[in-house]
Design a protein around this motif. Sequence first.
Motif, PDB file in Angstrom:
ATOM      1  N   GLY A  77       0.801  -1.223   0.000  1.00  0.00           N
ATOM      2  CA  GLY A  77       0.000   0.000   0.000  1.00  0.00           C
ATOM      3  C   GLY A  77       0.826   1.260   0.000  1.00  0.00           C
ATOM      4  N   GLY A  78       1.964   1.243  -0.688  1.00  0.00           N
ATOM      5  CA  GLY A  78       2.831   2.409  -0.754  1.00  0.00           C
ATOM      6  C   GLY A  78       3.768   2.557   0.425  1.00  0.00           C
ATOM      7  N   ILE A  79       3.761   1.595   1.341  1.00  0.00           N
ATOM      8  CA  ILE A  79       4.628   1.641   2.518  1.00  0.00           C
ATOM      9  C   ILE A  79       5.642   0.508   2.433  1.00  0.00           C
ATOM     10  CG2 ILE A  79       4.731   1.526   5.034  1.00  0.00           C
ATOM     11  CD1 ILE A  79       1.860   2.498   5.105  1.00  0.00           C
ATOM     12  N   ASP A  80       6.909   0.822   2.630  1.00  0.00           N
ATOM     13  CA  ASP A  80       7.957  -0.196   2.684  1.00  0.00           C
ATOM     14  C   ASP A  80       7.934  -0.866   4.056  1.00  0.00           C
ATOM     15  OD1 ASP A  80       8.816   0.274   0.102  1.00  0.00           O
ATOM     16  OD2 ASP A  80      10.252   1.811   0.732  1.00  0.00           O
ATOM     17  N   VAL A  81       7.632  -2.154   4.049  1.00  0.00           N
ATOM     18  CA  VAL A  81       7.451  -2.900   5.304  1.00  0.00           C
ATOM     19  C   VAL A  81       8.528  -3.977   5.420  1.00  0.00           C
ATOM     20  CG1 VAL A  81       5.895  -4.314   6.674  1.00  0.00           C
ATOM     21  CG2 VAL A  81       4.971  -2.515   5.197  1.00  0.00           C
ATOM     22  N   PRO A  82       9.320  -3.964   6.494  1.00  0.00           N
ATOM     23  CA  PRO A  82      10.256  -5.068   6.725  1.00  0.00           C
ATOM     24  C   PRO A  82       9.488  -6.360   7.010  1.00  0.00           C
ATOM     25  CG  PRO A  82      10.860  -3.140   8.016  1.00  0.00           C
ATOM     26  CD  PRO A  82       9.479  -2.891   7.486  1.00  0.00           C
ATOM     27  N   VAL A  83       9.914  -7.441   6.368  1.00  0.00           N
ATOM     28  CA  VAL A  83       9.272  -8.735   6.580  1.00  0.00           C
ATOM     29  C   VAL A  83      10.360  -9.778   6.859  1.00  0.00           C
ATOM     30  CG1 VAL A  83       7.301  -8.171   5.126  1.00  0.00           C
ATOM     31  CG2 VAL A  83       9.282  -9.349   4.134  1.00  0.00           C
ATOM     32  N   ASP A  84       9.933 -10.798   7.542  1.00  0.00           N
ATOM     33  CA  ASP A  84      10.807 -11.921   7.845  1.00  0.00           C
ATOM     34  C   ASP A  84      10.193 -13.158   7.180  1.00  0.00           C
ATOM     35  OD1 ASP A  84      13.106 -12.891   9.767  1.00  0.00           O
ATOM     36  OD2 ASP A  84      11.486 -14.362   9.950  1.00  0.00           O
ATOM     37  N   ASP A  85      10.881 -13.730   6.175  1.00  0.00           N
ATOM     38  CA  ASP A  85      10.389 -14.893   5.440  1.00  0.00           C
ATOM     39  C   ASP A  85      11.148 -16.143   5.859  1.00  0.00           C
ATOM     40  OD1 ASP A  85       8.598 -13.362   4.049  1.00  0.00           O
ATOM     41  OD2 ASP A  85       9.865 -13.149   2.262  1.00  0.00           O
ATOM     42  N   ARG A  86      10.392 -17.217   6.005  1.00  0.00           N
ATOM     43  CA  ARG A  86      11.004 -18.494   6.388  1.00  0.00           C
ATOM     44  C   ARG A  86      10.344 -19.610   5.586  1.00  0.00           C
ATOM     45  NH1 ARG A  86      13.788 -20.482  10.897  1.00  0.00           N
ATOM     46  NH2 ARG A  86      13.456 -22.682  11.363  1.00  0.00           N
ATOM     47  N   PHE A  87      11.176 -20.406   4.900  1.00  0.00           N
ATOM     48  CA  PHE A  87      10.688 -21.508   4.084  1.00  0.00           C
ATOM     49  C   PHE A  87      11.262 -22.807   4.648  1.00  0.00           C
ATOM     50  CE2 PHE A  87      10.420 -24.453   0.618  1.00  0.00           C
ATOM     51  CZ  PHE A  87       9.293 -24.085  -0.089  1.00  0.00           C
ATOM     52  N   THR A  88      10.382 -23.766   4.933  1.00  0.00           N
ATOM     53  CA  THR A  88      10.796 -25.035   5.520  1.00  0.00           C
ATOM     54  C   THR A  88      10.265 -26.195   4.686  1.00  0.00           C
ATOM     55  OG1 THR A  88      10.680 -24.068   7.740  1.00  0.00           O
ATOM     56  CG2 THR A  88      10.756 -26.471   7.594  1.00  0.00           C
ATOM     57  N   THR A  89      11.108 -27.161   4.406  1.00  0.00           N
ATOM     58  CA  THR A  89      10.667 -28.396   3.765  1.00  0.00           C
ATOM     59  C   THR A  89      11.295 -29.571   4.507  1.00  0.00           C
ATOM     60  OG1 THR A  89      10.588 -29.648   1.687  1.00  0.00           O
ATOM     61  CG2 THR A  89      12.535 -28.318   2.072  1.00  0.00           C
ATOM     62  N   ASP A  90      10.501 -30.596   4.744  1.00  0.00           N
ATOM     63  CA  ASP A  90      10.954 -31.719   5.558  1.00  0.00           C
ATOM     64  C   ASP A  90      10.303 -32.999   5.049  1.00  0.00           C
ATOM     65  OD1 ASP A  90      12.076 -33.290   7.500  1.00  0.00           O
ATOM     66  OD2 ASP A  90      10.650 -32.731   9.059  1.00  0.00           O
ATOM     67  N   GLY A  91      11.114 -33.973   4.685  1.00  0.00           N
ATOM     68  CA  GLY A  91      10.570 -35.256   4.250  1.00  0.00           C
ATOM     69  C   GLY A  91      11.386 -35.863   3.136  1.00  0.00           C
ATOM     70  N   GLY A  92      10.760 -36.755   2.398  1.00  0.00           N
ATOM     71  CA  GLY A  92      11.447 -37.421   1.308  1.00  0.00           C
ATOM     72  C   GLY A  92      10.794 -38.741   0.964  1.00  0.00           C
ATOM     73  N   THR A  93      11.502 -39.531   0.169  1.00  0.00           N
ATOM     74  CA  THR A  93      10.986 -40.791  -0.345  1.00  0.00           C
ATOM     75  C   THR A  93      11.901 -41.936   0.075  1.00  0.00           C
ATOM     76  OG1 THR A  93      10.306 -39.547  -2.295  1.00  0.00           O
ATOM     77  CG2 THR A  93      10.117 -41.934  -2.411  1.00  0.00           C
ATOM     78  N   SER A  94      11.300 -43.039   0.507  1.00  0.00           N
ATOM     79  CA  SER A  94      12.019 -44.269   0.799  1.00  0.00           C
ATOM     80  C   SER A  94      11.448 -45.394  -0.057  1.00  0.00           C
ATOM     81  CB  SER A  94      11.894 -44.627   2.284  1.00  0.00           C
ATOM     82  OG  SER A  94      12.468 -43.626   3.103  1.00  0.00           O
ATOM     83  N   VAL A  95      12.129 -46.537  -0.056  1.00  0.00           N
ATOM     84  CA  VAL A  95      11.647 -47.699  -0.796  1.00  0.00           C
ATOM     85  C   VAL A  95      11.614 -48.891   0.145  1.00  0.00           C
ATOM     86  CG1 VAL A  95      11.964 -49.200  -2.786  1.00  0.00           C
ATOM     87  CG2 VAL A  95      12.683 -46.814  -2.918  1.00  0.00           C
ATOM     88  N   ALA A  96      10.443 -49.504   0.277  1.00  0.00           N
ATOM     89  CA  ALA A  96      10.287 -50.747   1.030  1.00  0.00           C
ATOM     90  C   ALA A  96      10.340 -51.904   0.038  1.00  0.00           C
ATOM     91  CB  ALA A  96       8.967 -50.753   1.797  1.00  0.00           C
ATOM     92  N   ARG A  97      11.242 -52.853   0.263  1.00  0.00           N
ATOM     93  CA  ARG A  97      11.455 -53.941  -0.692  1.00  0.00           C
ATOM     94  C   ARG A  97      11.310 -55.312  -0.037  1.00  0.00           C
ATOM     95  NH1 ARG A  97      15.563 -50.246  -2.290  1.00  0.00           N
ATOM     96  NH2 ARG A  97      15.529 -49.713  -4.514  1.00  0.00           N
ATOM     97  N   VAL A  98      10.850 -56.274  -0.830  1.00  0.00           N
ATOM     98  CA  VAL A  98      10.905 -57.691  -0.495  1.00  0.00           C
ATOM     99  C   VAL A  98      11.580 -58.392  -1.659  1.00  0.00           C
ATOM    100  CG1 VAL A  98       8.581 -58.073  -1.422  1.00  0.00           C
ATOM    101  CG2 VAL A  98       9.582 -59.737   0.156  1.00  0.00           C
ATOM    102  N   GLY A  99      12.503 -59.285  -1.368  1.00  0.00           N
ATOM    103  CA  GLY A  99      13.273 -59.893  -2.442  1.00  0.00           C
ATOM    104  C   GLY A  99      13.563 -61.356  -2.217  1.00  0.00           C
ATOM    105  N   TRP A 100      14.093 -61.966  -3.258  1.00  0.00           N
ATOM    106  CA  TRP A 100      14.507 -63.370  -3.217  1.00  0.00           C
ATOM    107  C   TRP A 100      15.819 -63.504  -3.972  1.00  0.00           C
ATOM    108  CZ3 TRP A 100      13.462 -67.813  -0.825  1.00  0.00           C
ATOM    109  CH2 TRP A 100      13.975 -69.001  -1.358  1.00  0.00           C
TER     110      TRP A 100
END
Length: 389
Positions: free
Chosen positions: A136-159
């Motif tokens: 709105g025409g005003i310069d405002v200081p902001v604090d930004d924080r981006f977080t990502t947590d997780g991922g991919t695993s593989v469950a296997r059964v073999g012979w």
Amino acid sequence: MRKTLLVLALLAMAAPGQASGQSFLGFRGLGVPVGPADGRSVALGNLGIGLGRAGLSVTDPAAAAHIPFPSVFVSMQPMWGDFQLEDQSGTMRTTRFPLIAIGYPVLSVNGTVTLSLAGYLEQRWVGHTARTVNLGGIDVPVDDRFTTDGGTSVARVGWSQRFGARFAAGVSAGAYVGRLEREFDRTLDSLVVGGDVRSYTEASSWHYGGYTLTAGFGADPHDLIHLAGALEWSGALKESPSEDTEGDENRYSIPLRLLWGATGRLSERLHLNTSFAYQDWSGADGFQPGVVSAKTLSYGAGLELQVVRRPTRGIPLRLGYRRVVPPFRYQVQDPVETAWSVGLGFNLVEVDGIRYGWMDVAVERAERSSAPLSENFWRATVSLGITRF
């Protein structure tokens, strides 16, 4: 759209700020590959195939064929380091438990059943920046924080199946499992905007699914040589929003992966191993242009020296080097990861080459690069295993 907005928020953090986590490489893709997660493979710079001893491996399905008794092992990996991204720098630190594997031989048919849960791709990091936006025409200081947590695993059964004393074959079927949490928080300076100031939060949660099949062999054409190869096929990796997240299901194709490894006995106490992995991501579907790497070949090599050898125990010293091509770029330059490694094995009980109780320890000094991002880190791997439990 929600996911795209979160990525754009991260790109805005090119201004000076702070960040920490496991790695920023591959933030536009599906994360950073976990890679070999047992202490012996890591110390030898091996890509997880062709080490030439009865054991458990998620990437070498024939390796368990010669296990004489039920076996289990687990691994732990702490990692610490730093990164440089243009004029930003920060730390990297995490601890994960990337692997648990179990093998149960069926002696009546000369085969072994295997079960495992292993990490595949990971995204764990936090980005933080303080900057100014115009509201709105005003310069405002902001604090930004981006977080990502997780991922991919593989469950296997073999012979895995023995065919005589010198040849074995193995197959495994696996399912991709995992979850990814993303959150973007923006806090406004209350002294500038005044009134009832509320922070803005955008969060999403995603689940992963899909299937993979692996087939491989192990052969000993000579008493001094062990060879192994494997072929890993995957269906589409599905990324689905959770119930409280808006968005559509995404599908990513995982290219065919070929692995080859060999171990040669140079003397009674000294072994040399080498391994290669080929996986062409350049034609993978589902990714934005410029995300996947065009390079395809990874390789590693190492030496194992039995510094202590007793009738029922031993301590091998291991040295290795590995050059890996991660699948996802940071921006436009193909990524490369290189690592020098050293490690020790403590074979607490060993008879005729079969380890009944052991601990493998490895330490790596590694670096990743995909301009303008560079990362340098130390990583330790500790594996514990028992046989005949």
